[in-house]
Design a protein around this motif. Structure first.
Motif, PDB file in Angstrom:
ATOM      1  N   TYR A 268       5.003   6.287   8.777  1.00 32.01           N
ATOM      2  CA  TYR A 268       4.611   5.060   7.892  1.00 32.01           C
ATOM      3  C   TYR A 268       5.306   6.891   7.349  1.00 32.01           C
ATOM      4  CZ  TYR A 268       1.918   0.927   8.057  1.00 32.01           C
ATOM      5  OH  TYR A 268       1.866  -0.127   8.174  1.00 32.01           O
ATOM      6  N   PRO A 269       6.762   7.613   7.898  1.00 33.88           N
ATOM      7  CA  PRO A 269       6.792   8.631   7.421  1.00 33.88           C
ATOM      8  C   PRO A 269       6.873   8.922   5.488  1.00 33.88           C
ATOM      9  CG  PRO A 269       8.719   7.716   7.953  1.00 33.88           C
ATOM     10  CD  PRO A 269       7.247   6.683   8.502  1.00 33.88           C
ATOM     11  N   ASP A 270       7.832   7.124   5.095  1.00 30.70           N
ATOM     12  CA  ASP A 270       7.291   7.262   3.485  1.00 30.70           C
ATOM     13  C   ASP A 270       6.036   6.755   2.739  1.00 30.70           C
ATOM     14  OD1 ASP A 270      10.050   7.257   3.792  1.00 30.70           O
ATOM     15  OD2 ASP A 270      10.542   5.465   4.082  1.00 30.70           O
ATOM     16  N   LYS A 271       4.807   6.874   3.161  1.00 31.47           N
ATOM     17  CA  LYS A 271       4.132   6.783   2.841  1.00 31.47           C
ATOM     18  C   LYS A 271       3.741   7.736   2.580  1.00 31.47           C
ATOM     19  CE  LYS A 271       4.053   1.960   3.205  1.00 31.47           C
ATOM     20  NZ  LYS A 271       4.531   0.907   1.553  1.00 31.47           N
ATOM     21  N   GLN A 272       2.262   7.785   1.941  1.00 30.27           N
ATOM     22  CA  GLN A 272       1.718   8.944   1.151  1.00 30.27           C
ATOM     23  C   GLN A 272       0.841   9.361   2.382  1.00 30.27           C
ATOM     24  OE1 GLN A 272       0.928  10.100  -2.670  1.00 30.27           O
ATOM     25  NE2 GLN A 272       2.314   8.474  -3.705  1.00 30.27           N
ATOM     26  N   PHE A 273       0.358   9.787   3.261  1.00 28.65           N
ATOM     27  CA  PHE A 273      -0.691  10.120   4.534  1.00 28.65           C
ATOM     28  C   PHE A 273      -1.108  10.957   3.853  1.00 28.65           C
ATOM     29  CE2 PHE A 273       0.807   5.891   5.658  1.00 28.65           C
ATOM     30  CZ  PHE A 273      -0.852   5.959   6.903  1.00 28.65           C
ATOM     31  N   THR A 274      -2.843  11.395   3.856  1.00 26.72           N
ATOM     32  CA  THR A 274      -3.036  12.418   3.997  1.00 26.72           C
ATOM     33  C   THR A 274      -4.344  12.371   5.592  1.00 26.72           C
ATOM     34  OG1 THR A 274      -3.192  12.688   2.375  1.00 26.72           O
ATOM     35  CG2 THR A 274      -5.668  13.861   2.951  1.00 26.72           C
ATOM     36  N   VAL A 275      -3.766  13.215   6.434  1.00 28.80           N
ATOM     37  CA  VAL A 275      -4.744  13.004   7.722  1.00 28.80           C
ATOM     38  C   VAL A 275      -5.816  14.822   7.966  1.00 28.80           C
ATOM     39  CG1 VAL A 275      -4.555  12.840  10.241  1.00 28.80           C
ATOM     40  CG2 VAL A 275      -2.709  12.244   8.359  1.00 28.80           C
TER      41      VAL A 275
ATOM     42  N   PHE B 219       0.713  -1.551   0.304  1.00 34.46           N
ATOM     43  CA  PHE B 219       0.284  -0.081   0.126  1.00 34.46           C
ATOM     44  C   PHE B 219       0.942   1.113   0.250  1.00 34.46           C
ATOM     45  CE2 PHE B 219       0.925  -0.274   4.991  1.00 34.46           C
ATOM     46  CZ  PHE B 219       1.073   1.007   4.561  1.00 34.46           C
ATOM     47  N   GLU B 220       0.710   1.813  -1.083  1.00 38.24           N
ATOM     48  CA  GLU B 220       1.146   3.637  -0.242  1.00 38.24           C
ATOM     49  C   GLU B 220       0.508   4.772  -0.565  1.00 38.24           C
ATOM     50  OE1 GLU B 220       4.205   4.696  -1.718  1.00 38.24           O
ATOM     51  OE2 GLU B 220       4.881   2.232  -1.945  1.00 38.24           O
ATOM     52  N   LYS B 221      -1.006   4.564  -0.012  1.00 34.58           N
ATOM     53  CA  LYS B 221      -1.567   5.700  -0.442  1.00 34.58           C
ATOM     54  C   LYS B 221      -2.684   5.845   1.258  1.00 34.58           C
ATOM     55  CE  LYS B 221      -0.912   7.901  -4.613  1.00 34.58           C
ATOM     56  NZ  LYS B 221      -1.774   8.625  -5.977  1.00 34.58           N
ATOM     57  N   VAL B 222      -2.898   6.673   1.749  1.00 32.98           N
ATOM     58  CA  VAL B 222      -3.938   6.201   2.992  1.00 32.98           C
ATOM     59  C   VAL B 222      -4.601   7.690   3.200  1.00 32.98           C
ATOM     60  CG1 VAL B 222      -3.861   5.608   5.561  1.00 32.98           C
ATOM     61  CG2 VAL B 222      -2.332   4.342   4.037  1.00 32.98           C
ATOM     62  N   PHE B 223      -5.766   7.738   3.696  1.00 32.42           N
ATOM     63  CA  PHE B 223      -6.901   8.806   4.317  1.00 32.42           C
ATOM     64  C   PHE B 223      -6.649   8.457   5.734  1.00 32.42           C
ATOM     65  CE2 PHE B 223     -10.157  11.818   4.952  1.00 32.42           C
ATOM     66  CZ  PHE B 223      -9.971  12.875   3.772  1.00 32.42           C
ATOM     67  N   MET B 224      -6.563   9.192   6.154  1.00 34.67           N
ATOM     68  CA  MET B 224      -7.000   9.168   7.467  1.00 34.67           C
ATOM     69  C   MET B 224      -8.220  10.256   7.794  1.00 34.67           C
ATOM     70  SD  MET B 224      -4.240   7.152  10.087  1.00 34.67           S
ATOM     71  CE  MET B 224      -5.661   7.327  11.824  1.00 34.67           C
TER      72      MET B 224
END
Length: 246
Positions: free
Chosen positions: A87-94, A70-75
Motif C-alpha cells: 500500500y504505497p499510497d496509504k499512510q503507514f507508520t512501521v 482505510f488510510e492510516k495504519v500503525f504496524m
C-alpha cells in the motif's frame, strides 16, 4: 538453498536466502529468516509484487473487508515490509526495534518507503495522537515468541485509544491450536478490550504443530470471506488468564 547473508544484530541472528522452492512450492524465492528458523518474509523473484506468505494475504483481506477506505495504519514489526509495501499510497507508520532488519529489507527486498521508525513499538505508539489509526497490526517476534509487553491488557487499551471508532487491532501470532496457554491468554486479554473478536488458524497435520494464528479485535462485527483468507479458517480458542504488565 543459497545463503546471501547472515547478520548478528543486538537482538537476533538474521539470514537471507535464495531458494528454488518454499514450503513445497517450486519457483525462485528470497526469504528472511530469524535464528528460530521462522520465515519472517518472502518474495517471488519472478513476480515481486505477488504476496507469497499466507498470513499477510489474510491480513490484507481483513483490512479491505472491514474498512475498504482505510488510510492510516500503525504496524509493529517490519520483516521485509510486505503489507506496508503493498500500500504505497496509504499512510503507514512501521515500528521496528531491530535496525538490521530494516537495512536488510532495503538491500535485499527492495523496500523503498520512508515510513519505518526504529525503536520499541509500544513506546512509539504511545506518542501518537489518540484516534489516529484505522488499523494497528502486531507482527513482532523474538526467540521467545510475541514480546510480553505487546500482549498485555495495558497494551491493548493503548491500541484502542489510538484507533478511531471503527478501527481494528490485528495480531499475527504463532502457537498450538489446542491447549496453548499463551495463545488463549492473549485472546482472552484482547476480548476484555474489544467487544468483537475473531481468531483464525492455518491448518496443521497435528494439534501439537506450531502454526500461524491471526486474531482481530474490533468495535463492530468482523467481516471476512472464508475463501479469501489464504487457507486460514475460523477457530474457537479456550479461556485463558488476563495478561497484565505487572
Amino acid at each position: 538453498m543459497h545463503q546471501l547473508v547472515k547478520e548478528f544484530s543486538l537482538y537476533q541472528e538474521i539470514t537471507v536466502y535464495d531458494a528454488a522452492q518454499l514450503y513445497g512450492e517450486k519457483g525462485k524465492y528470497r526469504f528472511l529468516q530469524f535464528s528460530d528458523h521462522a520465515v519472517q518474509g518472502a518474495i517471488d523473484l519472478k513476480d515481486p509484487k505477488r504476496i507469497v506468505l499466507e498470513y499477510p494475504r489474510a491480513i490484507i483481506h481483513l483490512m479491505e473487508s472491514n474498512n475498504p477506505s482505510f488510510e492510516k495504519v500503525f504496524m509493529i514489526g517490519h520483516g521485509i515490509g510486505t503489507i506496508a509495501g503493498h500500500y504505497p499510497d496509504k499512510q503507514f507508520t512501521v515500528a521496528e526495534i531491530d535496525e538490521k532488519v530494516v537495512e536488510l529489507s532495503r538491500h535485499f527486498f527492495n523496500y523503498k518507503l520512508d515510513n519505518v521508525v526504529v525503536g520499541d513499538g509500544r513506546q512509539i505508539l504511545s506518542n501518537e495522537e489518540s484516534g489516529k489509526f484505522d488499523y494497528i497490526i502486531l507482527d513482532a517476534f523474538t526467540k521467545a515468541g510475541t514480546p510480553f509487553h505487546l500482549s498485555t491488557m495495558e497494551f491493548f487499551k493503548l491500541t484502542k485509544e489510538k484507533l478511531d471508532a471503527r478501527g481494528s487491532m490485528i495480531l499475527n501470532l504463532m502457537g498450538k491450536i489446542k491447549n496453548d496457554k499463551l495463545i488463549n491468554a492473549i485472546y482472552t486479554t484482547l476480548r476484555q478490550t474489544y467487544p468483537y473478536t475473531k481468531a483464525f488458524s492455518l491448518p496443521g497435520e497435528d494439534a501439537a504443530d506450531i502454526r500461524n494464528f491471526i486474531i482481530i479485535g474490533c468495535n463492530k462485527a468482523v467481516n471476512f470471506q472464508s475463501w479469501a483468507m489464504a487457507g486460514f479458517f475460523e477457530i474457537e480458542l479456550g479461556q485463558g488468564h488476563i495478561i497484565m504488565d505487572k
